[in-house]
Scaffold this motif. Structure first.
Motif, PDB file in Angstrom:
ATOM      1  N   ALA A 194       0.408  -1.059   0.140  1.00 29.59           N
ATOM      2  CA  ALA A 194       0.280   0.309  -0.348  1.00 29.59           C
ATOM      3  C   ALA A 194       0.882   1.691   0.135  1.00 29.59           C
ATOM      4  O   ALA A 194       0.774   2.134  -0.685  1.00 29.59           O
ATOM      5  N   GLY A 195       1.590   1.082   0.901  1.00 26.93           N
ATOM      6  CA  GLY A 195       2.537   2.260   1.117  1.00 26.93           C
ATOM      7  C   GLY A 195       3.592   2.746  -0.033  1.00 26.93           C
ATOM      8  O   GLY A 195       3.285   3.227  -0.905  1.00 26.93           O
ATOM      9  N   THR A 196       3.658   1.048  -1.608  1.00 23.86           N
ATOM     10  CA  THR A 196       4.452   1.915  -2.778  1.00 23.86           C
ATOM     11  C   THR A 196       3.223   2.246  -3.450  1.00 23.86           C
ATOM     12  O   THR A 196       3.707   2.606  -4.482  1.00 23.86           O
ATOM     13  N   MET A 197       1.901   1.486  -3.154  1.00 23.86           N
ATOM     14  CA  MET A 197       1.210   1.903  -4.355  1.00 23.86           C
ATOM     15  C   MET A 197       1.351   3.811  -4.162  1.00 23.86           C
ATOM     16  O   MET A 197       0.365   4.742  -5.201  1.00 23.86           O
ATOM     17  N   ILE A 198       1.051   4.006  -3.083  1.00 26.74           N
ATOM     18  CA  ILE A 198       0.691   5.448  -2.437  1.00 26.74           C
ATOM     19  C   ILE A 198       1.592   6.084  -3.296  1.00 26.74           C
ATOM     20  O   ILE A 198       1.535   7.206  -3.463  1.00 26.74           O
ATOM     21  N   LEU A 199       2.856   6.087  -2.790  1.00 31.77           N
ATOM     22  CA  LEU A 199       4.491   6.403  -3.283  1.00 31.77           C
ATOM     23  C   LEU A 199       4.281   6.657  -4.645  1.00 31.77           C
ATOM     24  O   LEU A 199       4.862   7.938  -5.383  1.00 31.77           O
ATOM     25  N   GLY A 200       4.297   5.809  -5.356  1.00 33.82           N
ATOM     26  CA  GLY A 200       4.188   6.008  -6.815  1.00 33.82           C
ATOM     27  C   GLY A 200       3.219   6.910  -7.910  1.00 33.82           C
ATOM     28  O   GLY A 200       4.196   7.981  -8.354  1.00 33.82           O
ATOM     29  N   PRO A 201       2.108   7.248  -7.486  1.00 32.80           N
ATOM     30  CA  PRO A 201       1.590   8.395  -7.648  1.00 32.80           C
ATOM     31  C   PRO A 201       1.877   9.864  -7.753  1.00 32.80           C
ATOM     32  O   PRO A 201       1.653  10.643  -8.459  1.00 32.80           O
ATOM     33  N   LEU A 202       2.759   9.836  -6.529  1.00 33.10           N
ATOM     34  CA  LEU A 202       3.080  10.980  -6.070  1.00 33.10           C
ATOM     35  C   LEU A 202       4.185  11.251  -6.089  1.00 33.10           C
ATOM     36  O   LEU A 202       4.790  12.923  -6.860  1.00 33.10           O
ATOM     37  N   TRP A 203       4.876  10.291  -6.405  1.00 29.04           N
ATOM     38  CA  TRP A 203       6.246  10.690  -7.403  1.00 29.04           C
ATOM     39  C   TRP A 203       6.013  11.227  -9.122  1.00 29.04           C
ATOM     40  O   TRP A 203       6.339  11.702  -9.515  1.00 29.04           O
ATOM     41  N   ALA A 204       5.188  10.841  -9.859  1.00 25.72           N
ATOM     42  CA  ALA A 204       4.589  11.170 -11.242  1.00 25.72           C
ATOM     43  C   ALA A 204       4.058  12.231 -11.217  1.00 25.72           C
ATOM     44  O   ALA A 204       4.361  12.978 -11.487  1.00 25.72           O
ATOM     45  N   VAL A 205       2.997  12.666 -10.015  1.00 25.61           N
ATOM     46  CA  VAL A 205       2.661  14.033  -9.721  1.00 25.61           C
ATOM     47  C   VAL A 205       3.511  15.144 -10.236  1.00 25.61           C
ATOM     48  O   VAL A 205       3.825  15.878 -10.279  1.00 25.61           O
ATOM     49  N   TRP A 206       4.891  15.082  -9.351  1.00 26.69           N
ATOM     50  CA  TRP A 206       6.339  15.714  -8.273  1.00 26.69           C
ATOM     51  C   TRP A 206       6.228  16.287 -10.394  1.00 26.69           C
ATOM     52  O   TRP A 206       7.029  17.182 -10.199  1.00 26.69           O
ATOM     53  N   HIS A 207       6.761  15.674 -11.584  1.00 26.98           N
ATOM     54  CA  HIS A 207       6.853  15.821 -12.870  1.00 26.98           C
ATOM     55  C   HIS A 207       5.636  16.449 -13.744  1.00 26.98           C
ATOM     56  O   HIS A 207       6.699  17.155 -14.096  1.00 26.98           O
ATOM     57  N   LEU A 208       4.979  16.376 -12.876  1.00 21.47           N
ATOM     58  CA  LEU A 208       3.720  16.921 -14.479  1.00 21.47           C
ATOM     59  C   LEU A 208       3.689  18.543 -14.627  1.00 21.47           C
ATOM     60  O   LEU A 208       3.593  18.603 -15.556  1.00 21.47           O
ATOM     61  N   PRO A 209       4.618  19.322 -13.753  1.00 22.01           N
ATOM     62  CA  PRO A 209       4.804  20.891 -14.456  1.00 22.01           C
ATOM     63  C   PRO A 209       5.599  20.089 -15.857  1.00 22.01           C
ATOM     64  O   PRO A 209       6.016  21.433 -16.721  1.00 22.01           O
ATOM     65  N   LEU A 210       6.431  19.621 -15.442  1.00 22.36           N
ATOM     66  CA  LEU A 210       7.678  19.588 -16.774  1.00 22.36           C
ATOM     67  C   LEU A 210       6.853  18.707 -17.806  1.00 22.36           C
ATOM     68  O   LEU A 210       7.716  18.927 -19.020  1.00 22.36           O
ATOM     69  N   PHE A 211       5.694  18.513 -17.938  1.00 25.31           N
ATOM     70  CA  PHE A 211       5.118  18.275 -19.047  1.00 25.31           C
ATOM     71  C   PHE A 211       4.787  18.968 -20.081  1.00 25.31           C
ATOM     72  O   PHE A 211       4.142  19.185 -21.310  1.00 25.31           O
ATOM     73  N   LEU A 212       5.271  20.699 -19.244  1.00 26.58           N
ATOM     74  CA  LEU A 212       4.684  21.807 -20.441  1.00 26.58           C
ATOM     75  C   LEU A 212       5.972  22.742 -20.711  1.00 26.58           C
ATOM     76  O   LEU A 212       6.318  23.310 -20.973  1.00 26.58           O
ATOM     77  N   THR A 213       7.139  21.434 -20.693  1.00 29.15           N
ATOM     78  CA  THR A 213       8.446  21.776 -21.028  1.00 29.15           C
ATOM     79  C   THR A 213       9.260  21.120 -22.564  1.00 29.15           C
ATOM     80  O   THR A 213       8.225  20.241 -22.370  1.00 29.15           O
ATOM     81  N   GLU A 214      10.033  21.524 -22.780  1.00 26.57           N
ATOM     82  CA  GLU A 214      10.911  19.752 -23.822  1.00 26.57           C
ATOM     83  C   GLU A 214      11.000  18.789 -23.065  1.00 26.57           C
ATOM     84  O   GLU A 214      10.715  17.946 -23.796  1.00 26.57           O
ATOM     85  N   TRP A 215      11.389  19.488 -21.791  1.00 22.79           N
ATOM     86  CA  TRP A 215      10.927  17.835 -20.774  1.00 22.79           C
ATOM     87  C   TRP A 215      10.511  16.501 -21.161  1.00 22.79           C
ATOM     88  O   TRP A 215      10.564  15.309 -21.305  1.00 22.79           O
ATOM     89  N   GLY A 216       8.678  17.251 -21.391  1.00 25.12           N
ATOM     90  CA  GLY A 216       7.672  16.698 -21.268  1.00 25.12           C
ATOM     91  C   GLY A 216       7.335  16.288 -22.859  1.00 25.12           C
ATOM     92  O   GLY A 216       5.846  15.923 -23.618  1.00 25.12           O
ATOM     93  N   GLY A 217       7.997  17.159 -24.152  1.00 24.35           N
ATOM     94  CA  GLY A 217       7.676  17.043 -25.049  1.00 24.35           C
ATOM     95  C   GLY A 217       6.964  18.414 -25.705  1.00 24.35           C
ATOM     96  O   GLY A 217       5.853  18.277 -26.970  1.00 24.35           O
ATOM     97  N   TRP A 218       6.601  18.830 -24.827  1.00 22.49           N
ATOM     98  CA  TRP A 218       5.654  20.230 -24.953  1.00 22.49           C
ATOM     99  C   TRP A 218       6.124  20.687 -26.271  1.00 22.49           C
ATOM    100  O   TRP A 218       7.532  21.812 -26.648  1.00 22.49           O
ATOM    101  N   PRO A 219       5.252  21.458 -26.904  1.00 23.14           N
ATOM    102  CA  PRO A 219       3.569  21.626 -27.398  1.00 23.14           C
ATOM    103  C   PRO A 219       3.831  20.410 -28.055  1.00 23.14           C
ATOM    104  O   PRO A 219       2.126  20.390 -28.975  1.00 23.14           O
TER     105      PRO A 219
END
Length: 312
Positions: A194-219
């Motif tokens: 359960a702890g791992t399954m909670i941490l995984g999405p939180l780890w992903a959320v931390w990266h989300l703003p970078l999808f508005l940049t070249e890092w995430g392939g924007w635009p």
């Protein structure tokens, strides 16, 4: 005289005339919430500090284009100057701060001690350094329909230096926070799965703003790219937890596992699988991580190699 139900002889003593001033409760003051809620404090601070540091990069010509400035390339990409400062200000800095406030010197010694646990059995190095490329090659082979080419000499020569650079950038910036600080607490509180399954999405959320940049392939990237990336984080996080637990909470091995994926993806993948575009590559890596996660879950019966510590 009315006495509050929170009063004790010791606490009342500080209010009597001539009595010495009462020492503040350890959980009081400005830092009280950090001491009472270290996990929540870490996740809030890690996101807030990274996202604020990334805001200029997001607004620049490397992102939304609102700011006229373009970050210069370093080592072939703008991410080193645009992304890395925020990465360092997020997980590792937040973990250091919260550990110092909530756990004091004993906690800092445990946190730092996990960073130097290099002495583990050799086969774990084989799993992290060879297993990751093997799974990624198998995933790419399946998604490319068997179209695979040999890597160039330049790619082979760059692989180990790239791994070292990844260790002191991505690995050092992220893993002291996600795995060294958060994972042990998550497992003690919620259990390993359960702890791992909670941490995984939180780890992903931390990266989300970078999808508005070249890092995430924007635009050019659409909404499916962060979704596939989140699926990869959730699945791969299961493998990360297993390796971390089975190596006696060795942070260097967790870092090696993490950066082995990044290094192969950034240096080798396009050379070996030239027919697979970025979106298809992410789908392949997420699928490979899912297969590895299922194997770990079945092999460990969901325990992920976890042994509850006597005290931490």
């Amino acid at each position: 005289m009315t006495i509050s139900d929170r009063s004790t002889p010791e606490t009342d003593r500080g209010t009597l005339p001539g009595a010495p001033p009462r020492a503040p409760a350890r959980d009081g003051g400005v830092l009280g919430p950090v001491r009472r809620h270290p996990l929540l404090s870490f996740f809030v601070l890690a996101n807030l500090m990274s996202w604020l540091a990334w805001l200029p990069y997001i607004l620049s010509q490397n992102g939304l284009g609102i700011w006229s400035y373009r970050y210069p390339d370093a080592l072939g990409a703008s991410q080193l100057l645009g992304v890395l400062p925020g990465a360092y200000l997020g997980p590792i800095a937040s973990a250091l701060f919260v550990t110092a406030v909530a756990d004091g010197r004993p906690g800092l010694r445990r946190w730092l001690g996990r960073m130097w646990r290099w002495r583990v059995r050799w086969h774990w190095y084989a799993i992290t350094l060879l297993g990751v490329p093997a799974f990624m090659l198998a995933s790419g082979y399946a998604f490319s329909g068997g179209q695979i080419t040999a890597p160039s000499v330049m790619v082979v020569a760059a692989y180990v230096p790239g791994l070292i650079i990844q260790m002191v950038t991505t690995g050092l910036a992220e893993e002291p926070g996600w795995r060294d600080f958060a994972l042990p607490r998550m497992q003690r509180r919620f259990g390993p799965l359960a702890g791992t399954m909670i941490l995984g999405p939180l780890w992903a959320v931390w990266h989300l703003p970078l999808f508005l940049t070249e890092w995430g392939g924007w635009p050019d990237a659409d909404w499916t790219r962060p979704v596939v990336f989140a699926a990869f984080c959730v699945a791969f996080n299961i493998v990360m937890t297993w390796v971390f637990n089975r190596t006696g909470e060795s942070l260097p091995l967790a870092m090696l596992l993490h950066v082995s994926v990044n290094n192969f993806a950034s240096i080798v993948w396009s050379d070996v699988f030239p027919t697979i575009d970025i979106d298809r590559a992410q789908q392949a890596m997420a699928s490979g991580a899912a297969v590895a996660a299922v194997l770990v879950l079945v092999g460990t019966r969901g325990r992920l190699g976890y042994r509850a510590p006597d005290a931490d």
